[in-house]
Design a protein around this motif. Sequence first.
Motif: not given
Length: 246
Positions: A47-55, A58-66, A142-145
């Motif tokens: 997932v790091m290979v397919q994503s930009s650093a910002k996305v 953001t995906a890691i931070k959003m994971g806490a929302w769950a 970010s959710a798609r990550v």
Amino acid sequence: MDKLTLLGLLVAIVGILSGQILEGSNLSVLFQGSAFLIVFCGTLGAVMVQSSAKVFLTAIKMGAWAFSTPKSAGPDLILQLTSWGTLARKEGMLALEARIPGIADPFMKKGVQLLVDGHSAEKIRDVLETDIQSWEQLRWQSARVWEAAAGYSPTVGIIGAVLGLMHVMQNLSEPSKLGSGIAVAFVATIYGVAFANLLFLPVANKLKAIIMQQTHMRDMVIDGLGAIANGENPRYIELKLQSYLN
């Protein structure tokens, strides 16, 4: 804390472990550090290979929302917008300028600033809808990550299983150990499928639902600010915005 998320994970894990016990198997075979390392690091790297650093960040931070879902501030927003509408009707739009420093949300602050600057409801809507699109695009990506992690995880689990079988094949001279060796090899597959279907995919879907909810609240703010710009009655503004909560 989202108790339903924790309860769901607990039910899934307890169900799987209980089934393992009822089958007469040893639970210790499911706990393999090497298999976990292969699946977790392999999926993370993909997932790091397919994503930009910002996305990715953001995906890691959003994971806490769950696990700690942001509370919906709908009723508070309606109360705030209605009070602004009342103030604007009594004292004029410039009276809202004193409220701007106390607004924490950049989105709402921008909208009130546009009101104070005397822009029409159409222009306010145009600016804020563009803001929503940018906000929403980053968070959907970010959710798609997490969704992508659910796709990579089972495949990486198969890689772990193949690596384990290769290790078993190198020890064919000890037939008594083949059964347990093969069982351990397939633990990586279990990890891959379990992570995908019990964690990554559910988290991705929950994040999408939260994004939709927050976008809905931002649409409400746009409607409220537009009504204030048009000089609508505060009671009408309140009744209109209440529809968003239904």
